[in-house]
Design a protein around this motif. Structure first.
Motif, PDB file in Angstrom:
ATOM      1  N   VAL A   4       0.869  -1.177   0.000  1.00 30.12           N
ATOM      2  CA  VAL A   4       0.000   0.000   0.000  1.00 30.12           C
ATOM      3  C   VAL A   4       0.903   1.222   0.000  1.00 30.12           C
ATOM      4  N   ASN A   5       0.788   2.032  -1.056  1.00 31.09           N
ATOM      5  CA  ASN A   5       1.652   3.208  -1.188  1.00 31.09           C
ATOM      6  C   ASN A   5       0.842   4.487  -1.377  1.00 31.09           C
ATOM      7  N   SER A   6      -0.443   4.422  -1.058  1.00 33.14           N
ATOM      8  CA  SER A   6      -1.333   5.566  -1.253  1.00 33.14           C
ATOM      9  C   SER A   6      -2.336   5.641  -0.106  1.00 33.14           C
ATOM     10  N   THR A   7      -2.680   6.863   0.295  1.00 29.13           N
ATOM     11  CA  THR A   7      -3.736   7.050   1.296  1.00 29.13           C
ATOM     12  C   THR A   7      -5.103   7.183   0.639  1.00 29.13           C
ATOM     13  N   ASP A  12      -8.931   1.190  -9.031  1.00 28.88           N
ATOM     14  CA  ASP A  12      -8.949   1.205 -10.490  1.00 28.88           C
ATOM     15  C   ASP A  12      -8.631  -0.176 -11.062  1.00 28.88           C
ATOM     16  N   GLY A  13      -8.611  -1.183 -10.173  1.00 26.77           N
ATOM     17  CA  GLY A  13      -8.384  -2.549 -10.619  1.00 26.77           C
ATOM     18  C   GLY A  13      -6.932  -2.968 -10.625  1.00 26.77           C
ATOM     19  N   ALA A  14      -6.035  -2.087 -10.199  1.00 25.97           N
ATOM     20  CA  ALA A  14      -4.617  -2.424 -10.195  1.00 25.97           C
ATOM     21  C   ALA A  14      -3.990  -2.059  -8.856  1.00 25.97           C
ATOM     22  N   CYS A  15      -3.114  -2.911  -8.394  1.00 23.22           N
ATOM     23  CA  CYS A  15      -2.303  -2.634  -7.210  1.00 23.22           C
ATOM     24  C   CYS A  15      -0.873  -2.800  -7.677  1.00 23.22           C
ATOM     25  N   ASN A  16      -0.195  -1.676  -7.915  1.00 20.57           N
ATOM     26  CA  ASN A  16       1.150  -1.748  -8.470  1.00 20.57           C
ATOM     27  C   ASN A  16       2.044  -0.691  -7.838  1.00 20.57           C
ATOM     28  N   ALA A  17       3.290  -0.640  -8.287  1.00 22.49           N
ATOM     29  CA  ALA A  17       4.263   0.287  -7.710  1.00 22.49           C
ATOM     30  C   ALA A  17       3.894   1.738  -7.931  1.00 22.49           C
ATOM     31  N   THR A  18       3.076   2.029  -8.932  1.00 27.45           N
ATOM     32  CA  THR A  18       2.656   3.398  -9.194  1.00 27.45           C
ATOM     33  C   THR A  18       1.615   3.851  -8.190  1.00 27.45           C
ATOM     34  N   GLN A  19       0.633   3.005  -7.918  1.00 27.66           N
ATOM     35  CA  GLN A  19      -0.449   3.373  -6.994  1.00 27.66           C
ATOM     36  C   GLN A  19      -1.149   2.112  -6.498  1.00 27.66           C
ATOM     37  N   LEU A  22      -5.237   0.660   0.070  1.00 23.43           N
ATOM     38  CA  LEU A  22      -5.572  -0.487   0.916  1.00 23.43           C
ATOM     39  C   LEU A  22      -6.698  -1.297   0.285  1.00 23.43           C
ATOM     40  N   ARG A  23      -7.700  -0.624  -0.266  1.00 25.19           N
ATOM     41  CA  ARG A  23      -8.825  -1.303  -0.927  1.00 25.19           C
ATOM     42  C   ARG A  23      -8.320  -2.164  -2.098  1.00 25.19           C
ATOM     43  N   GLU A  24      -7.419  -1.587  -2.897  1.00 23.39           N
ATOM     44  CA  GLU A  24      -6.877  -2.326  -4.039  1.00 23.39           C
ATOM     45  C   GLU A  24      -6.042  -3.519  -3.585  1.00 23.39           C
ATOM     46  N   ALA A  25      -5.284  -3.352  -2.506  1.00 21.73           N
ATOM     47  CA  ALA A  25      -4.468  -4.453  -1.994  1.00 21.73           C
ATOM     48  C   ALA A  25      -5.344  -5.601  -1.504  1.00 21.73           C
TER      49      ALA A  25
END
Length: 86
Positions: A4-7, A12-19, A22-25
């Protein structure tokens, strides 16, 4: 492991190094389809200071597969032994 790298509280359907919120993870961990492997959700939210707040806009997804969510992975986090939940 999902980082998780964002508050933000978006998906958007992706959990990656860009964004990765917690929901996406949680959604990514649920979607991997392997009930025999425990996924890890860890935190690395950038910014100055030690406080990071995730303002949830709606209920988080139900966790449907084994997962560890470890907030102590956030750089700068501290916890005394009697506060730790295992």
């Amino acid at each position: 492991t999902y980082v998780v790298n964002s508050t933000a509280d978006n998906d958007d359907g992706a959990c990656n190094a860009t964004q990765c919120s917690l929901r996406e993870a949680i959604n990514a961990a649920n979607a991997n389809g392997n009930l025999d492997v425990r996924d890890n959700i860890v935190f690395n939210i950038a910014g100055s200071g030690t406080n990071r707040f995730i303002s949830i806009q709606s209920a988080l997804p139900q966790i449907t597969e084994p997962v560890n969510i470890d907030g102590l992975t956030q750089p700068g986090s501290v916890c005394s032994e009697n506060q730790r939940i295992i």
